[in-house]
Motif scaffolding. Structure first.
Motif, PDB file in Angstrom:
ATOM      1  N   TYR A  89       0.820  -1.208   0.000  1.00 45.67           N
ATOM      2  CA  TYR A  89       0.000   0.000   0.000  1.00 45.67           C
ATOM      3  C   TYR A  89       0.858   1.265   0.000  1.00 45.67           C
ATOM      4  N   HIS A  90       2.035   1.193   0.575  1.00 42.88           N
ATOM      5  CA  HIS A  90       2.922   2.357   0.637  1.00 42.88           C
ATOM      6  C   HIS A  90       4.381   1.886   0.718  1.00 42.88           C
ATOM      7  N   PRO A  91       4.897   1.315  -0.387  1.00 42.54           N
ATOM      8  CA  PRO A  91       6.249   0.736  -0.369  1.00 42.54           C
ATOM      9  C   PRO A  91       7.347   1.738  -0.033  1.00 42.54           C
ATOM     10  N   ASP A  92       7.093   3.014  -0.255  1.00 40.74           N
ATOM     11  CA  ASP A  92       8.093   4.029   0.067  1.00 40.74           C
ATOM     12  C   ASP A  92       8.261   4.223   1.570  1.00 40.74           C
ATOM     13  N   LYS A  93       7.257   3.818   2.349  1.00 35.53           N
ATOM     14  CA  LYS A  93       7.308   3.979   3.805  1.00 35.53           C
ATOM     15  C   LYS A  93       7.905   2.762   4.499  1.00 35.53           C
ATOM     16  N   ASN A  94       7.904   1.625   3.825  1.00 36.28           N
ATOM     17  CA  ASN A  94       8.404   0.384   4.424  1.00 36.28           C
ATOM     18  C   ASN A  94       9.219  -0.393   3.394  1.00 36.28           C
ATOM     19  N   ARG A  95      10.254   0.274   2.891  1.00 38.23           N
ATOM     20  CA  ARG A  95      11.028  -0.275   1.767  1.00 38.23           C
ATOM     21  C   ARG A  95      11.666  -1.621   2.097  1.00 38.23           C
ATOM     22  N   ALA A  96      12.211  -1.757   3.295  1.00 42.29           N
ATOM     23  CA  ALA A  96      12.989  -2.950   3.636  1.00 42.29           C
ATOM     24  C   ALA A  96      12.164  -4.226   3.578  1.00 42.29           C
ATOM     25  N   ILE A  97      10.931  -4.183   4.066  1.00 43.40           N
ATOM     26  CA  ILE A  97      10.141  -5.417   4.080  1.00 43.40           C
ATOM     27  C   ILE A  97       9.558  -5.764   2.722  1.00 43.40           C
ATOM     28  N   THR A  98       9.701  -4.862   1.728  1.00 45.39           N
ATOM     29  CA  THR A  98       9.198  -5.213   0.404  1.00 45.39           C
ATOM     30  C   THR A  98      10.029  -6.313  -0.250  1.00 45.39           C
ATOM     31  N   VAL A  99      11.153  -6.676   0.341  1.00 45.79           N
ATOM     32  CA  VAL A  99      11.900  -7.839  -0.148  1.00 45.79           C
ATOM     33  C   VAL A  99      11.019  -9.077  -0.091  1.00 45.79           C
ATOM     34  N   ARG A 167      -5.721  -6.372 -10.795  1.00 44.31           N
ATOM     35  CA  ARG A 167      -5.472  -5.773  -9.480  1.00 44.31           C
ATOM     36  C   ARG A 167      -4.312  -6.529  -8.865  1.00 44.31           C
ATOM     37  N   ALA A 168      -3.197  -5.842  -8.701  1.00 44.59           N
ATOM     38  CA  ALA A 168      -2.012  -6.464  -8.114  1.00 44.59           C
ATOM     39  C   ALA A 168      -1.130  -5.375  -7.530  1.00 44.59           C
ATOM     40  N   THR A 169      -0.637  -5.607  -6.323  1.00 44.35           N
ATOM     41  CA  THR A 169       0.204  -4.614  -5.659  1.00 44.35           C
ATOM     42  C   THR A 169       1.647  -5.106  -5.550  1.00 44.35           C
ATOM     43  N   GLY A 170       2.540  -4.186  -5.197  1.00 48.17           N
ATOM     44  CA  GLY A 170       3.915  -4.534  -4.875  1.00 48.17           C
ATOM     45  C   GLY A 170       4.627  -5.300  -5.975  1.00 48.17           C
ATOM     46  N   GLY A 171       5.414  -6.292  -5.544  1.00 45.33           N
ATOM     47  CA  GLY A 171       6.208  -7.082  -6.472  1.00 45.33           C
ATOM     48  C   GLY A 171       5.364  -7.872  -7.448  1.00 45.33           C
ATOM     49  N   ILE A 172       4.182  -8.289  -7.020  1.00 49.48           N
ATOM     50  CA  ILE A 172       3.302  -9.035  -7.925  1.00 49.48           C
ATOM     51  C   ILE A 172       2.869  -8.141  -9.073  1.00 49.48           C
ATOM     52  N   GLY A 173       2.567  -6.881  -8.743  1.00 49.56           N
ATOM     53  CA  GLY A 173       2.203  -5.930  -9.781  1.00 49.56           C
ATOM     54  C   GLY A 173       3.324  -5.729 -10.782  1.00 49.56           C
ATOM     55  N   ARG A 174       4.560  -5.637 -10.276  1.00 47.98           N
ATOM     56  CA  ARG A 174       5.712  -5.464 -11.175  1.00 47.98           C
ATOM     57  C   ARG A 174       5.910  -6.702 -12.053  1.00 47.98           C
ATOM     58  N   ALA A 175       5.628  -7.876 -11.488  1.00 45.86           N
ATOM     59  CA  ALA A 175       5.766  -9.113 -12.268  1.00 45.86           C
ATOM     60  C   ALA A 175       4.795  -9.131 -13.439  1.00 45.86           C
ATOM     61  N   GLU A 322      21.834  -7.833   1.505  1.00 50.95           N
ATOM     62  CA  GLU A 322      21.832  -8.560   2.772  1.00 50.95           C
ATOM     63  C   GLU A 322      20.423  -9.059   3.125  1.00 50.95           C
ATOM     64  N   LEU A 323      19.426  -8.224   2.904  1.00 48.11           N
ATOM     65  CA  LEU A 323      18.040  -8.616   3.184  1.00 48.11           C
ATOM     66  C   LEU A 323      17.596  -9.732   2.236  1.00 48.11           C
ATOM     67  N   TYR A 324      17.950  -9.604   0.978  1.00 47.89           N
ATOM     68  CA  TYR A 324      17.595 -10.625  -0.003  1.00 47.89           C
ATOM     69  C   TYR A 324      18.263 -11.954   0.334  1.00 47.89           C
ATOM     70  N   ASP A 325      19.545 -11.904   0.665  1.00 47.88           N
ATOM     71  CA  ASP A 325      20.270 -13.129   1.039  1.00 47.88           C
ATOM     72  C   ASP A 325      19.688 -13.759   2.298  1.00 47.88           C
ATOM     73  N   LEU A 326      19.212 -12.916   3.217  1.00 48.85           N
ATOM     74  CA  LEU A 326      18.593 -13.417   4.446  1.00 48.85           C
ATOM     75  C   LEU A 326      17.345 -14.235   4.134  1.00 48.85           C
ATOM     76  N   VAL A 327      16.558 -13.768   3.186  1.00 43.22           N
ATOM     77  CA  VAL A 327      15.362 -14.515   2.776  1.00 43.22           C
ATOM     78  C   VAL A 327      15.767 -15.873   2.198  1.00 43.22           C
ATOM     79  N   MET A 328      16.760 -15.867   1.331  1.00 46.39           N
ATOM     80  CA  MET A 328      17.175 -17.105   0.664  1.00 46.39           C
ATOM     81  C   MET A 328      17.760 -18.130   1.656  1.00 46.39           C
ATOM     82  N   THR A 329      18.620 -17.662   2.551  1.00 44.55           N
ATOM     83  CA  THR A 329      19.234 -18.584   3.527  1.00 44.55           C
ATOM     84  C   THR A 329      18.198 -19.096   4.528  1.00 44.55           C
ATOM     85  N   THR A 330      17.278 -18.233   4.931  1.00 42.91           N
ATOM     86  CA  THR A 330      16.231 -18.662   5.870  1.00 42.91           C
ATOM     87  C   THR A 330      15.355 -19.709   5.219  1.00 42.91           C
TER      88      THR A 330
END
Length: 338
Positions: A89-99, A167-175, A322-330
């Motif tokens: 809804y507001h990716p500019d306000k919570n950029r880090a978790i948009t990973v 209707r698609a938001t965030g990364g799904i919308g970009r896809a 680092e955030l992206y790698d964290l998702v992959m390793t987790t």
């Protein structure tokens, strides 16, 4: 005797007012209606009230406190103590978790989504960004991979997504945009009317939302295995409200989170188990996309989107790689442990 009675009455009133003053009451801003998406919030409120003998309660409001797109703003100004919001809804306000909203991350289950969300929420960069809004991430809302419901003839080939209004938001919308579709990020409560009026052809949601917001009632078909990604919608608390809790109240809140999430997973699992019967009941065709078409989609909208996200957010000073790698390793560790 009359004086003694008066003294006793005054004392009783004083105790009553003191007891009332000691009670803690939080307002919680949600939207829509009670559904699988909000069950962990209700369970959390129930457990906290039980553990504190009714001295810490939560008033859960569906739309009465704020618009869903403004819940983070409401938290930042202490308009209420707790809220749920979606990063898209507001990716500019919570950029880090948009990973966590990047398409084709490879997350397959609710348990995997929970694990990667909790890992990202614990990262200092995420906590620091949320602190700018006086917000503290409390718990995730793990959702399955989104899929489309659509009207008209089923779209089971990538070429058919060209020009599709979705209707698609965030990364799904970009896809979807990467394969020629026309995404719009309207809020969940607006989607049914948009489908009914023919403003959009398709809607990307998790199963609970297709039910709760009625898009399944307008649908002719459902993509069972497109799985382009999901949306991340955390539950947050105002930092000052959290800090103001007594030690006992904070313990009651924190210790209730695992049980609330267990309840959520079990409840959502039941919905997933009966989803095929829902499609049959609504006379919605189940569409399976071929592996060849899915590979094309991943090639166009997967890795290139990931790389663009890392480059863009790194340029903004966030530890994107680092955030992206964290998702992959987790994700790897979670699968290995299972």
């Amino acid at each position: 005797m009359k004086r003694l009675t008066s003294t006793v009455c005054v004392s009783a009133l004083t105790v009553a007012f003191a007891t009332e003053a000691m009670a803690t009451e939080w307002n919680v801003s949600l939207w829509g209606k009670r559904r699988a998406f909000t069950e962990h919030v209700h369970k959390l409120a129930e457990l906290v009230e039980e553990k504190t003998d009714g001295e810490f309660t939560m008033n859960i409001s569906y739309g009465g406190l704020s618009k869903n797109t403004e819940n983070l703003d409401g938290i930042s100004i202490f308009a209420f103590e707790m809220a749920q919001f979606c990063a898209g809804y507001h990716p500019d306000k919570n950029r880090a978790i948009t990973v966590l909203e990047l398409p084709f991350l490879g997350v397959n289950t609710l348990e995997e989504e929970l694990a990667v969300s909790q890992a990202v929420y614990a990262h200092p960069a995420v906590a620091n960004e949320m602190a700018q809004w006086s917000a503290q991430l409390l718990m995730p809302t793990p959702m399955p991979q989104y899929n489309l419901v659509g009207t008209g003839e089923p779209r089971d080939e990538l070429a058919e997504f060209d020009g599709m209004r979705v209707r698609a938001t965030g990364g799904i919308g970009r896809a979807f945009e990467a394969v020629g579709a026309v995404p719009t990020s309207m809020t969940a409560s607006e989607v049914y009317q948009a489908m009914e009026a023919g403003v959009i052809d398709t809607a990307s949601f998790a199963q609970h939302a297709h039910l709760s917001f009625g898009t399944i009632n307008e649908a002719d078909w459902w993509t069972a295995n497109l799985n382009p990604g999901t949306v991340n919608c955390p539950v947050v608390v105002n930092m000052d409200a959290y800090d103001a809790l007594s030690d006992a109240e904070r313990e009651a809140l924190d210790s209730s989170i695992p049980a609330a999430l267990d309840h959520y997973l079990a409840n959502y699992g039941e919905l997933l188990a009966r989803w095929d019967s829902v499609l049959e009941e609504k006379d919605v065709e189940k569409v399976m996309i071929s592996e060849e078409e899915l590979d094309k989609f991943r090639e166009i909208a997967g890795t290139p989107t990931h790389e663009a996200w890392i480059e863009e957010l790194s340029a903004q000073g966030l530890p994107a790689q680092e955030l992206y790698d964290l998702v992959m390793t987790t994700l790897e560790e979670t699968r290995a442990s299972n």
